[in-house]
Design a protein around this motif. Structure first.
Motif, PDB file in Angstrom:
ATOM      1  N   ILE A  89       0.844  -1.199   0.000  1.00  0.00           N
ATOM      2  CA  ILE A  89       0.000   0.000   0.000  1.00  0.00           C
ATOM      3  C   ILE A  89       0.879   1.249   0.000  1.00  0.00           C
ATOM      4  O   ILE A  89       2.039   1.219   0.419  1.00  0.00           O
ATOM      5  N   ALA A  90       0.333   2.353  -0.482  1.00  0.00           N
ATOM      6  CA  ALA A  90       1.095   3.603  -0.549  1.00  0.00           C
ATOM      7  C   ALA A  90       0.145   4.792  -0.525  1.00  0.00           C
ATOM      8  O   ALA A  90      -1.008   4.711  -0.953  1.00  0.00           O
ATOM      9  N   SER A  91       0.641   5.911   0.003  1.00  0.00           N
ATOM     10  CA  SER A  91      -0.061   7.196  -0.024  1.00  0.00           C
ATOM     11  C   SER A  91       0.893   8.227  -0.622  1.00  0.00           C
ATOM     12  O   SER A  91       2.106   8.169  -0.382  1.00  0.00           O
ATOM     13  N   GLN A  92       0.335   9.174  -1.366  1.00  0.00           N
ATOM     14  CA  GLN A  92       1.186  10.165  -2.016  1.00  0.00           C
ATOM     15  C   GLN A  92       0.597  11.558  -1.845  1.00  0.00           C
ATOM     16  O   GLN A  92      -0.609  11.759  -1.925  1.00  0.00           O
ATOM     17  N   TRP A  93       1.489  12.512  -1.598  1.00  0.00           N
ATOM     18  CA  TRP A  93       1.130  13.930  -1.514  1.00  0.00           C
ATOM     19  C   TRP A  93       1.798  14.650  -2.691  1.00  0.00           C
ATOM     20  O   TRP A  93       2.989  14.456  -2.957  1.00  0.00           O
ATOM     21  N   ASP A  94       1.066  15.488  -3.353  1.00  0.00           N
ATOM     22  CA  ASP A  94       1.597  16.275  -4.463  1.00  0.00           C
ATOM     23  C   ASP A  94       1.397  17.766  -4.166  1.00  0.00           C
ATOM     24  O   ASP A  94       0.619  18.149  -3.286  1.00  0.00           O
ATOM     25  N   GLY A  95       2.094  18.582  -4.917  1.00  0.00           N
ATOM     26  CA  GLY A  95       1.954  20.030  -4.746  1.00  0.00           C
ATOM     27  C   GLY A  95       2.664  20.574  -3.526  1.00  0.00           C
ATOM     28  O   GLY A  95       2.368  21.695  -3.088  1.00  0.00           O
ATOM     29  N   LEU A  96       3.605  19.818  -2.957  1.00  0.00           N
ATOM     30  CA  LEU A  96       4.373  20.310  -1.818  1.00  0.00           C
ATOM     31  C   LEU A  96       5.504  21.220  -2.311  1.00  0.00           C
ATOM     32  O   LEU A  96       5.846  21.235  -3.491  1.00  0.00           O
ATOM     33  N   GLU A  97       6.090  21.953  -1.397  1.00  0.00           N
ATOM     34  CA  GLU A  97       7.125  22.923  -1.766  1.00  0.00           C
ATOM     35  C   GLU A  97       8.513  22.314  -1.622  1.00  0.00           C
ATOM     36  O   GLU A  97       8.823  21.658  -0.628  1.00  0.00           O
ATOM     37  N   ASN A  98       9.351  22.549  -2.644  1.00  0.00           N
ATOM     38  CA  ASN A  98      10.793  22.265  -2.557  1.00  0.00           C
ATOM     39  C   ASN A  98      11.489  23.606  -2.346  1.00  0.00           C
ATOM     40  O   ASN A  98      11.668  24.376  -3.299  1.00  0.00           O
ATOM     41  N   PRO A  99      11.837  23.945  -1.101  1.00  0.00           N
ATOM     42  CA  PRO A  99      12.380  25.279  -0.820  1.00  0.00           C
ATOM     43  C   PRO A  99      13.678  25.556  -1.590  1.00  0.00           C
ATOM     44  O   PRO A  99      14.453  24.648  -1.886  1.00  0.00           O
ATOM     45  N   GLU A 100      13.871  26.820  -1.911  1.00  0.00           N
ATOM     46  CA  GLU A 100      15.098  27.226  -2.584  1.00  0.00           C
ATOM     47  C   GLU A 100      16.271  27.171  -1.611  1.00  0.00           C
ATOM     48  O   GLU A 100      16.137  27.513  -0.430  1.00  0.00           O
ATOM     49  N   LEU A 101      17.408  26.738  -2.086  1.00  0.00           N
ATOM     50  CA  LEU A 101      18.608  26.688  -1.268  1.00  0.00           C
ATOM     51  C   LEU A 101      19.328  28.032  -1.295  1.00  0.00           C
ATOM     52  O   LEU A 101      19.269  28.763  -2.288  1.00  0.00           O
ATOM     53  N   ASP A 102      20.012  28.329  -0.199  1.00  0.00           N
ATOM     54  CA  ASP A 102      20.821  29.540  -0.118  1.00  0.00           C
ATOM     55  C   ASP A 102      22.233  29.198  -0.590  1.00  0.00           C
ATOM     56  O   ASP A 102      22.944  28.438   0.071  1.00  0.00           O
ATOM     57  N   PRO A 103      22.649  29.723  -1.738  1.00  0.00           N
ATOM     58  CA  PRO A 103      23.991  29.378  -2.261  1.00  0.00           C
ATOM     59  C   PRO A 103      25.102  29.683  -1.270  1.00  0.00           C
ATOM     60  O   PRO A 103      26.139  29.004  -1.262  1.00  0.00           O
ATOM     61  N   GLY A 104      24.898  30.678  -0.416  1.00  0.00           N
ATOM     62  CA  GLY A 104      25.922  31.029   0.552  1.00  0.00           C
ATOM     63  C   GLY A 104      26.123  29.993   1.640  1.00  0.00           C
ATOM     64  O   GLY A 104      27.137  30.012   2.343  1.00  0.00           O
ATOM     65  N   GLN A 105      25.168  29.091   1.799  1.00  0.00           N
ATOM     66  CA  GLN A 105      25.256  28.066   2.829  1.00  0.00           C
ATOM     67  C   GLN A 105      25.743  26.721   2.277  1.00  0.00           C
ATOM     68  O   GLN A 105      25.840  25.745   3.022  1.00  0.00           O
ATOM     69  N   LEU A 106      26.041  26.665   0.997  1.00  0.00           N
ATOM     70  CA  LEU A 106      26.418  25.397   0.364  1.00  0.00           C
ATOM     71  C   LEU A 106      27.931  25.232   0.299  1.00  0.00           C
ATOM     72  O   LEU A 106      28.688  26.209   0.250  1.00  0.00           O
ATOM     73  N   ASN A 107      28.354  23.976   0.269  1.00  0.00           N
ATOM     74  CA  ASN A 107      29.771  23.659   0.126  1.00  0.00           C
ATOM     75  C   ASN A 107      30.174  23.469  -1.331  1.00  0.00           C
ATOM     76  O   ASN A 107      31.309  23.074  -1.611  1.00  0.00           O
TER      77      ASN A 107
END
Length: 360
Positions: A262-280
Motif C-alpha cells: 500500500i502507498a499514499s502520495q502527496w503532491d503540490g508540496l514545496e521544494n524550498p530554494e537553497l541559499d547558495p551562501g550556505q552550500l559547500n
C-alpha cells in the motif's frame, strides 16, 4: 556556577520536552550566553538536536560559569521536567534555578498559581440597592449634614461578612535531579555529519502524516500476528516504512510486506530554494539540482522503523513547518522550525531530527 531564570513560552517548551521524551528518558542540556540546546541520543532510533535562543523560553536569566560563554552542561531526566512544566501551564509565573539539595545538584522550578476562594455570608452592602439609596431616606446616620445631624463620631462595630471572591497565591516547587557534566565529557557528543541531501521538501502537516503512518504500522503488525505462530516474534517486530520524495513537490509513504502493498502520495508540496551562501558547492553541482533535472520520476528514498517514526512525528505538536532532507538510501534529516509567537521579527528556533535509513 549559577543559573537562574524566569520561564516564558511554557506551553511551547512543554510540547518540545514531551516530543523529546518519546524518544529517550534522558537529555543533555547545554546553556550558554546565547543559546540553550537539547540533545537526545538513544541507544537505538532517531537522534534529536534542538537549538533555541535563550530568550525563546527564558526571561531575565542569570548565567555564570568558569567556561567560555558561561557554558553549563547538564544531564537531566525528561520525565520530571515534563511533569514540572505541566504544572506550570496553569500558573501565573514560573522560574528555574540550579541549586543543590543534600549535596545533589537539582533544577528547582518554582511555580506561582492563584486560586479563587469565597466566603459565604450576608453582604452588608446589599441594602444599598438602586431602589433603596441610603442618601434618599431619613436615616440620620447617613445625613450629609445640616440641621438634625446627630453624628457623635461613634460608630457601631460590625463583623466582616462578604461573599466576594478573593484570589490566594499558591507556590509550588518541583525539584528535578540533574548531573553537571564536565566539558571533556560533552566533547564526545557530536552531531552526525551527512552528505548534501538529494531531495529537500516541506512535509505536509505532521499529525496527518503520523495518522497514516500509524495506520500502516498497525496493519503490518496485524498481518504479522496472523501469519506468525510465535507471539514473542510478533512483539519484537517493527515494520519498516519507505519514505520517498522528489524535487517536483511529491512525497510518498509506502509499506510492502508479504500480504500488503500500500502507498499514499502527496503532491503540490514545496521544494524550498537553497541559499547558495550556505552550500559547500555550486548550486548547479548540488545533488538536488541534478535530481530536479532528471524529472518527477527521480525519487530519493529511506526506510524507517515504523514505531520510531511515529515517535519522531510527535514533534508535530510544536506546529512549526518541517523541511525533510533525503540523503538517498542513507538518512533523513528533519528540520522543525518553531516560531517565536511573541516576536514575529525573531528567527525561528530549529529542532533537528536525524533518522537513519534501514537497508533492504
Amino acid at each position: 556556577m549559577r543559573f537562574k531564570t524566569n520561564l516564558k513560552n511554557v506551553r511551547t517548551f512543554s510540547k518540545l520536552v514531551a516530543a523529546l521524551s518519546t524518544l529517550e528518558k534522558i537529555a543533555w542540556m547545554r546553556l550558554d550566553d546565547e543559546n540553550v540546546r537539547f540533545t537526545v541520543i538513544p541507544d537505538t532510533g532517531s537522534q534529536v538536536w534542538a537549538s533555541l535562543s535563550m530568550d525563546f523560553i527564558f526571561d531575565s536569566w542569570q548565567l555564570q560559569s568558569a567556561e567560555a560563554q558561561n557554558t553549563i552542561n547538564l544531564e537531566l531526566p525528561l520525565g520530571p521536567l515534563q511533569r514540572a512544566l505541566k504544572s506550570a501551564l496553569n500558573g501565573t509565573s514560573a522560574s528555574l534555578r540550579l541549586t543543590k539539595k543534600d549535596g545533589i545538584p537539582i533544577l528547582s522550578m518554582t511555580i506561582t498559581t492563584t486560586t479563587a476562594s469565597a466566603n459565604t455570608g450576608r453582604d452588608p452592602y446589599s441594602r444599598f440597592s438602586a431602589h433603596n439609596n441610603p442618601r434618599d431616606n431619613n436615616d440620620s446616620h447617613f445625613n450629609a449634614g445640616g440641621d438634625g445631624d446627630d453624628d457623635d463620631g461613634v460608630f457601631a462595630a460590625e463583623p466582616l461578612e462578604t461573599h466576594l471572591h478573593r484570589e490566594r497565591e499558591k507556590i509550588i516547587t518541583q525539584d528535578i535531579p540533574v548531573r553537571v557534566l564536565h566539558p571533556e565529557t560533552v566533547e564526545t557528543i557530536m552531531q552526525p555529519k551527512v552528505r548534501e541531501p538529494d531531495v529537500h521538501i516541506q512535509l505536509p502537516p505532521l499529525l496527518q502524516l503520523k495518522a497514516i503512518s500509524d495506520r500502516y504500522t498497525k496493519l503490518a503488525l496485524a498481518s504479522r500476528a496472523t501469519s506468525s505462530t510465535t507471539a514473542a516474534v510478533t512483539a519484537n517486530f517493527s515494520p519498516k516504512l519507505e519514505l520517498s520524495a522528489n524535487m517536483h513537490g511529491s512525497l510518498r509513504l509506502a509499506l510492502t510486506a508479504d500480504t500488503l502493498d500500500i502507498a499514499s502520495q502527496w503532491d503540490g508540496l514545496e521544494n524550498p530554494e537553497l541559499d547558495p551562501g550556505q552550500l559547500n558547492c555550486l548550486l548547479a553541482d548540488h545533488p538536488s539540482t541534478k535530481f530536479k533535472e532528471e524529472g518527477p520520476d527521480k525519487w530519493a528514498s529511506v526506510r524507517v522503523d515504523g514505531k520510531d517514526w511515529s515517535k519522531v512525528l510527535s514533534v508535530g505538536r510544536l506546529e512549526g513547518r518541517v523541511i525533510a532532507c533525503f540523503a538517498d538510501d542513507h538518512a533523513l534529516i528533519l528540520y522543525v522550525y518553531v516560531p517565536q509567537y511573541d516576536d514575529a521579527s525573531a528567527e525561528d528556533s530549529v529542532v533537528t531530527y536525524y533518522v537513519s535509513s534501514y537497508s533492504l
